[in-house]
Design a protein around this motif. Sequence first.
Motif, PDB file in Angstrom:
ATOM      1  N   ARG A   1      32.644 -33.071  20.136  1.00  7.76           N
ATOM      2  CA  ARG A   1      32.358 -34.344  19.447  1.00  7.76           C
ATOM      3  C   ARG A   1      33.660 -35.140  19.374  1.00  7.76           C
ATOM      4  NH1 ARG A   1      31.656 -33.001  13.987  1.00  7.76           N
ATOM      5  NH2 ARG A   1      33.152 -31.390  14.481  1.00  7.76           N
TER       6      ARG A   1
ATOM      7  N   ALA B   1      41.435 -23.433  19.977  1.00  5.47           N
ATOM      8  CA  ALA B   1      41.515 -23.653  18.523  1.00  5.47           C
ATOM      9  C   ALA B   1      40.095 -23.675  17.984  1.00  5.47           C
ATOM     10  CB  ALA B   1      42.251 -24.954  18.233  1.00  5.47           C
TER      11      ALA B   1
ATOM     12  N   PRO C   1      36.630 -21.291  16.217  1.00  4.30           N
ATOM     13  CA  PRO C   1      36.442 -20.161  15.289  1.00  4.30           C
ATOM     14  C   PRO C   1      36.514 -18.818  16.026  1.00  4.30           C
ATOM     15  CG  PRO C   1      34.783 -21.861  14.901  1.00  4.30           C
ATOM     16  CD  PRO C   1      35.519 -22.264  16.145  1.00  4.30           C
ATOM     17  N   ASP C   2      37.008 -17.791  15.309  1.00  2.00           N
ATOM     18  CA  ASP C   2      37.216 -16.463  15.915  1.00  2.00           C
ATOM     19  C   ASP C   2      35.967 -15.984  16.664  1.00  2.00           C
ATOM     20  OD1 ASP C   2      39.585 -16.686  14.622  1.00  2.00           O
ATOM     21  OD2 ASP C   2      39.382 -14.863  13.410  1.00  2.00           O
TER      22      ASP C   2
ATOM     23  N   GLY D   1      38.973 -27.763  20.754  1.00  2.00           N
ATOM     24  CA  GLY D   1      38.611 -27.784  19.343  1.00  2.00           C
ATOM     25  C   GLY D   1      39.454 -28.796  18.583  1.00  2.00           C
ATOM     26  N   THR D   2      38.848 -29.370  17.567  1.00  2.00           N
ATOM     27  CA  THR D   2      39.557 -30.411  16.798  1.00  2.00           C
ATOM     28  C   THR D   2      39.497 -30.102  15.296  1.00  2.00           C
ATOM     29  OG1 THR D   2      37.538 -31.726  16.696  1.00  2.00           O
ATOM     30  CG2 THR D   2      39.050 -32.231  18.493  1.00  2.00           C
ATOM     31  N   GLY D   3      39.527 -28.814  14.962  1.00  2.00           N
ATOM     32  CA  GLY D   3      39.420 -28.421  13.559  1.00  2.00           C
ATOM     33  C   GLY D   3      40.779 -28.357  12.860  1.00  2.00           C
ATOM     34  N   HIS D   4      40.840 -27.503  11.820  1.00  2.00           N
ATOM     35  CA  HIS D   4      42.043 -27.409  10.977  1.00  2.00           C
ATOM     36  C   HIS D   4      43.290 -27.081  11.790  1.00  2.00           C
ATOM     37  CE1 HIS D   4      39.685 -27.682   7.349  1.00  2.00           C
ATOM     38  NE2 HIS D   4      38.893 -26.749   7.798  1.00  2.00           N
ATOM     39  N   LEU D   5      43.175 -26.065  12.659  1.00  5.90           N
ATOM     40  CA  LEU D   5      44.366 -25.632  13.388  1.00  5.90           C
ATOM     41  C   LEU D   5      44.845 -26.709  14.366  1.00  5.90           C
ATOM     42  CD1 LEU D   5      46.099 -22.840  14.103  1.00  5.90           C
ATOM     43  CD2 LEU D   5      45.052 -23.439  16.258  1.00  5.90           C
ATOM     44  N   ALA D   6      43.899 -27.296  15.106  1.00  9.12           N
ATOM     45  CA  ALA D   6      44.271 -28.312  16.108  1.00  9.12           C
ATOM     46  C   ALA D   6      45.010 -29.480  15.442  1.00  9.12           C
ATOM     47  CB  ALA D   6      43.020 -28.812  16.825  1.00  9.12           C
TER      48      ALA D   6
ATOM     49  N   GLN E   1      33.812 -17.513  18.185  1.00  7.71           N
ATOM     50  CA  GLN E   1      33.446 -18.332  19.356  1.00  7.71           C
ATOM     51  C   GLN E   1      34.409 -18.128  20.527  1.00  7.71           C
ATOM     52  OE1 GLN E   1      30.633 -20.243  19.512  1.00  7.71           O
ATOM     53  NE2 GLN E   1      30.218 -19.229  17.555  1.00  7.71           N
ATOM     54  N   ILE E   2      35.492 -17.342  20.291  1.00  4.67           N
ATOM     55  CA  ILE E   2      36.535 -17.198  21.317  1.00  4.67           C
ATOM     56  C   ILE E   2      35.951 -16.657  22.627  1.00  4.67           C
ATOM     57  CG2 ILE E   2      38.610 -15.843  21.919  1.00  4.67           C
ATOM     58  CD1 ILE E   2      39.503 -16.276  18.967  1.00  4.67           C
TER      59      ILE E   2
ATOM     60  N   SER F   1      44.224 -16.746  16.987  1.00  6.22           N
ATOM     61  CA  SER F   1      43.682 -15.988  15.864  1.00  6.22           C
ATOM     62  C   SER F   1      44.501 -14.737  15.552  1.00  6.22           C
ATOM     63  CB  SER F   1      42.240 -15.592  16.228  1.00  6.22           C
ATOM     64  OG  SER F   1      41.796 -14.547  15.408  1.00  6.22           O
TER      65      SER F   1
ATOM     66  N   TRP G   1      49.685 -17.303  17.247  1.00  7.26           N
ATOM     67  CA  TRP G   1      49.068 -17.294  15.908  1.00  7.26           C
ATOM     68  C   TRP G   1      50.062 -17.777  14.848  1.00  7.26           C
ATOM     69  CZ3 TRP G   1      49.172 -12.540  12.313  1.00  7.26           C
ATOM     70  CH2 TRP G   1      48.519 -12.839  11.115  1.00  7.26           C
ATOM     71  N   PRO G   2      49.807 -18.911  14.224  1.00  4.81           N
ATOM     72  CA  PRO G   2      50.641 -19.321  13.097  1.00  4.81           C
ATOM     73  C   PRO G   2      50.242 -18.548  11.842  1.00  4.81           C
ATOM     74  CG  PRO G   2      49.018 -21.030  13.617  1.00  4.81           C
ATOM     75  CD  PRO G   2      48.749 -19.880  14.528  1.00  4.81           C
TER      76      PRO G   2
ATOM     77  N   TYR H   1      50.023 -18.852   8.704  1.00  4.72           N
ATOM     78  CA  TYR H   1      50.096 -19.922   7.717  1.00  4.72           C
ATOM     79  C   TYR H   1      48.678 -20.420   7.466  1.00  4.72           C
ATOM     80  CZ  TYR H   1      53.159 -23.281   5.384  1.00  4.72           C
ATOM     81  OH  TYR H   1      53.877 -23.989   4.444  1.00  4.72           O
TER      82      TYR H   1
HETATM   83  N1  NAP Z   1      42.971 -22.854   9.677  1.00  4.01           N
HETATM   84  C1  NAP Z   1      43.916 -21.926   9.506  1.00  4.01           C
HETATM   85  O1  NAP Z   1      44.513 -21.794   8.432  1.00  4.01           O
HETATM   86  C2  NAP Z   1      44.294 -21.040  10.674  1.00  4.01           C
HETATM   87  C3  NAP Z   1      45.543 -20.378  10.607  1.00  4.01           C
HETATM   88  C4  NAP Z   1      45.898 -19.558  11.659  1.00  4.01           C
HETATM   89  C5  NAP Z   1      45.020 -19.377  12.728  1.00  4.01           C
HETATM   90  N2  NAP Z   1      43.819 -20.015  12.735  1.00  4.01           N
HETATM   91  C6  NAP Z   1      42.921 -19.788  13.884  1.00  4.01           C
HETATM   92  O2  NAP Z   1      42.638 -21.028  14.516  1.00  4.01           O
HETATM   93  C7  NAP Z   1      41.339 -20.969  15.124  1.00  4.01           C
HETATM   94  C8  NAP Z   1      40.568 -22.213  14.709  1.00  4.01           C
HETATM   95  O3  NAP Z   1      40.417 -22.184  13.309  1.00  4.01           O
HETATM   96  P1  NAP Z   1      40.168 -23.530  12.480  1.00  4.01           P
HETATM   97  O4  NAP Z   1      40.484 -23.205  11.064  1.00  4.01           O
HETATM   98  O5  NAP Z   1      40.847 -24.669  13.132  1.00  4.01           O
HETATM   99  O6  NAP Z   1      38.571 -23.669  12.659  1.00  4.01           O
HETATM  100  P2  NAP Z   1      37.688 -24.982  12.475  1.00  4.01           P
HETATM  101  O7  NAP Z   1      38.353 -25.929  11.542  1.00  4.01           O
HETATM  102  O8  NAP Z   1      36.316 -24.481  12.185  1.00  4.01           O
HETATM  103  O9  NAP Z   1      37.723 -25.696  13.904  1.00  4.01           O
HETATM  104  C9  NAP Z   1      37.249 -25.099  15.032  1.00  4.01           C
HETATM  105  C10 NAP Z   1      36.936 -26.158  16.078  1.00  4.01           C
HETATM  106  O10 NAP Z   1      36.443 -25.479  17.213  1.00  4.01           O
HETATM  107  C11 NAP Z   1      35.500 -26.287  17.881  1.00  4.01           C
HETATM  108  N3  NAP Z   1      34.329 -25.425  18.110  1.00  4.01           N
HETATM  109  C12 NAP Z   1      33.574 -24.757  17.199  1.00  4.01           C
HETATM  110  N4  NAP Z   1      32.609 -24.056  17.800  1.00  4.01           N
HETATM  111  C13 NAP Z   1      32.740 -24.287  19.129  1.00  4.01           C
HETATM  112  C14 NAP Z   1      31.991 -23.870  20.274  1.00  4.01           C
HETATM  113  N5  NAP Z   1      30.957 -23.042  20.192  1.00  4.01           N
HETATM  114  N6  NAP Z   1      32.399 -24.339  21.491  1.00  4.01           N
HETATM  115  C15 NAP Z   1      33.468 -25.166  21.594  1.00  4.01           C
HETATM  116  N7  NAP Z   1      34.204 -25.608  20.540  1.00  4.01           N
HETATM  117  C16 NAP Z   1      33.833 -25.163  19.326  1.00  4.01           C
HETATM  118  C17 NAP Z   1      35.156 -27.451  16.969  1.00  4.01           C
HETATM  119  O11 NAP Z   1      35.775 -28.621  17.521  1.00  4.01           O
HETATM  120  P3  NAP Z   1      34.873 -29.763  18.193  1.00  4.01           P
HETATM  121  O12 NAP Z   1      33.749 -29.999  17.238  1.00  4.01           O
HETATM  122  O13 NAP Z   1      35.821 -30.899  18.335  1.00  4.01           O
HETATM  123  O14 NAP Z   1      34.404 -29.224  19.516  1.00  4.01           O
HETATM  124  C18 NAP Z   1      35.838 -27.113  15.665  1.00  4.01           C
HETATM  125  O15 NAP Z   1      36.376 -28.234  15.015  1.00  4.01           O
HETATM  126  C19 NAP Z   1      40.714 -19.641  14.688  1.00  4.01           C
HETATM  127  O16 NAP Z   1      40.840 -18.686  15.710  1.00  4.01           O
HETATM  128  C20 NAP Z   1      41.552 -19.237  13.484  1.00  4.01           C
HETATM  129  O17 NAP Z   1      41.599 -17.833  13.285  1.00  4.01           O
HETATM  130  C21 NAP Z   1      43.427 -20.847  11.749  1.00  4.01           C
END
Ligand code: NAP
Length: 256
Positions: A28, A57, A59-60, A3-8, A62-63, A84, A103-104, A106
């Motif tokens: 992507r 990294a 969405p919850d 995953g390359t979203g917010h957390l990554a 999708q884990i 998560s 889990w951060p 934050y």
């Molecule tokens: N953001 C926060 O503040 C935060 C804080 C603590 C913990 N977390 C945890 O971190 C995790 C990720 O959260 P996030 O905020 O980073 O979410 P996000 O920004 O939505 O990013 C999730 C990434 O997961 C990949 N993804 C989505 N659906 C997928 C699928 N079906 N198969 C494979 N890859 C998939 C996508 O990357 P690609 O498009 O590159 O594949 C997407 O960019 C969650 O479990 C969340 O609870 C987040």
Amino acid sequence: VVGTGHLAWHLVPNLLKIGLSVELWSRRPVASINLPAPAKPWPRKEPQSLPDAVLLAVPDDQIAAVSERLATLLPRTVAVLHTSGATPLDRITTYFPARGVLWPVYSLRREDEQTDWSTVPLVYAATTEDLQTRLRRWCTALTEHAYALDDEQRAQLHLAAVFGNNFTNWLTQIAFELCTERGIPFAALRPIVQQTFARLDDQAPATRQTGPAARGDAATMTRHLALLEEHPAYARLYRALSQLIEAGKAQNADEK
Ligand SMILES: NC(=O)c1ccc[n+]([C@@H]2O[C@H](COP(=O)([O-])OP(=O)(O)OC[C@H]3O[C@@H](n4cnc5c(N)ncnc54)[C@H](OP(=O)(O)O)[C@@H]3O)[C@@H](O)[C@H]2O)c1
């Protein structure tokens, strides 16, 4: 890291900083252009060089599905972790005996500068002793605030974060609305709100509670409720919170 979203965006540079070598898998890869480790597309078959651990990294919700997909690509010996607060460890498929969480506690957004995690609380847990030891090593290298908590404690901390972070933010939204509807600049209120949070330490916040409910000032509370005539939902909230504060004060007085 999957995953390359917010957390990554915030996790990867910190993993690199503590000397781990990181590979990113993305559906992507082009979207990860600014990440400090180049992202690769998901492999079609078992990769030649296997990771020690995979951090999800994603969405919850999708884990489970993503861990099932990993089970078709990786041997059972690879450790799989999610990131998560709200998700139990058993959401990762039991095909992988070594499951864990990092889990951060934050709020992380891709738009923000990459965070230095040395002051960010990290919560970890694992299903095997070996993974627990590795996680402890990584977490204590990443931050001064590493906590080994089980699923129940992590769920409770996540719930506490909703009260301490999400709800308090919405209370400041109500304060914002009450100011702006009478043309009062929010800047007139912001410093006292910031002061409240700046004062937080390990003591019970109730010891610093001020305001009409804490004083038992019924006349002021009646005037405030009259001002909230057009906001019945806020009036209900005002009453409920005031009752909790009054009850908490009474209990503290009894205990003393
Ligand atoms: N953001 C926060 O503040 C935060 C804080 C603590 C913990 N977390 C945890 O971190 C995790 C990720 O959260 P996030 O905020 O980073 O979410 P996000 O920004 O939505 O990013 C999730 C990434 O997961 C990949 N993804 C989505 N659906 C997928 C699928 N079906 N198969 C494979 N890859 C998939 C996508 O990357 P690609 O498009 O590159 O594949 C997407 O960019 C969650 O479990 C969340 O609870 C987040």
